[in-house]
Design a protein around this motif. Structure first.
Motif, mmCIF file in Angstrom:
data_model
loop_
_atom_site.group_PDB
_atom_site.id
_atom_site.type_symbol
_atom_site.label_atom_id
_atom_site.label_comp_id
_atom_site.label_asym_id
_atom_site.label_seq_id
_atom_site.Cartn_x
_atom_site.Cartn_y
_atom_site.Cartn_z
ATOM 1 N N MET A 1 0.800 -1.133 -0.060
ATOM 2 C CA MET A 1 0.062 0.222 0.154
ATOM 3 C C MET A 1 0.868 1.266 -0.028
ATOM 4 N N THR A 2 0.464 2.228 -0.827
ATOM 5 C CA THR A 2 1.460 3.436 -0.857
ATOM 6 C C THR A 2 0.441 4.724 -0.765
ATOM 7 N N GLU A 3 0.878 5.449 0.063
ATOM 8 C CA GLU A 3 0.084 6.813 0.176
ATOM 9 C C GLU A 3 1.105 7.774 -0.029
ATOM 10 N N GLU A 4 0.717 8.933 -0.104
ATOM 11 C CA GLU A 4 1.335 10.149 -0.473
ATOM 12 C C GLU A 4 1.362 11.123 0.934
ATOM 13 N N GLY A 5 2.422 11.653 1.388
ATOM 14 C CA GLY A 5 2.528 12.435 2.621
ATOM 15 C C GLY A 5 3.229 13.583 2.284
ATOM 16 N N TYR A 6 3.391 14.505 3.416
ATOM 17 C CA TYR A 6 4.041 15.758 3.465
ATOM 18 C C TYR A 6 5.020 15.984 4.593
#
Length: 142
Positions: free
Chosen positions: A1-6
């Motif tokens: 599972m891949t997510e985008e973050g800051y």
């Protein structure tokens, strides 16, 4: 599972990353009109890519590790509660208690609470270990 973050900050080899949680409607809020707001989650990720504060990054977790986390967070407490209720029903009914159902329910709730205490101890040991299952995969350039 891949997510985008800051990335909000860097402390040594680790970056604090804010990741927006997915909503129940799959982030298609315009069609849902449920009015839900999803809070973001801040987590520590090893800064393997040399990212800096303000960068947008992709973080991933292996499916096996995610399934393990889901088991411990949701399935383990449910199993403990079921053991308490089922075992309590057999024990208290066999012992001749009139209110065996209530007693077995209470035993199930006690074992549910014990399961959360066990999970708290496991979580504290894991957080001291700083061994993370999240990995920084890519720096996103806009």
């Amino acid at each position: 599972m891949t997510e985008e973050g800051y990335i909000t900050s860097i402390q040594g080899d680790y970056a604090s990353v804010i990741v927006k949680r997915k909503s129940g409607c799959g982030d298609n809020c315009a069609s849902c009109k449920g009015g839900c707001t999803q809070p973001s989650v801040t987590t520590e990720v090893k800064n393997t890519l040399g990212a800096s504060k303000g960068d947008k990054v992709k973080v991933s977790i292996e499916e096996k590790a995610l399934n393990k986390l889901v088991f411990w967070a949701y399935v383990f407490p449910l199993i403990m509660m079921a053991i308490g209720i089922g075992g309590g029903t057999s024990f208290f009914k066999g012992a001749g208690y009139e209110n065996y159902e209530m007693l077995s329910f209470l035993l199930g709730m006690v074992l549910l609470a014990v399961s959360y205490l066990i999970l708290k101890i496991i979580n504290e040991k894991k957080s001291q270990n700083k061994e993370t299952t999240l990995k920084m995969v890519e720096i996103i350039r806009d």
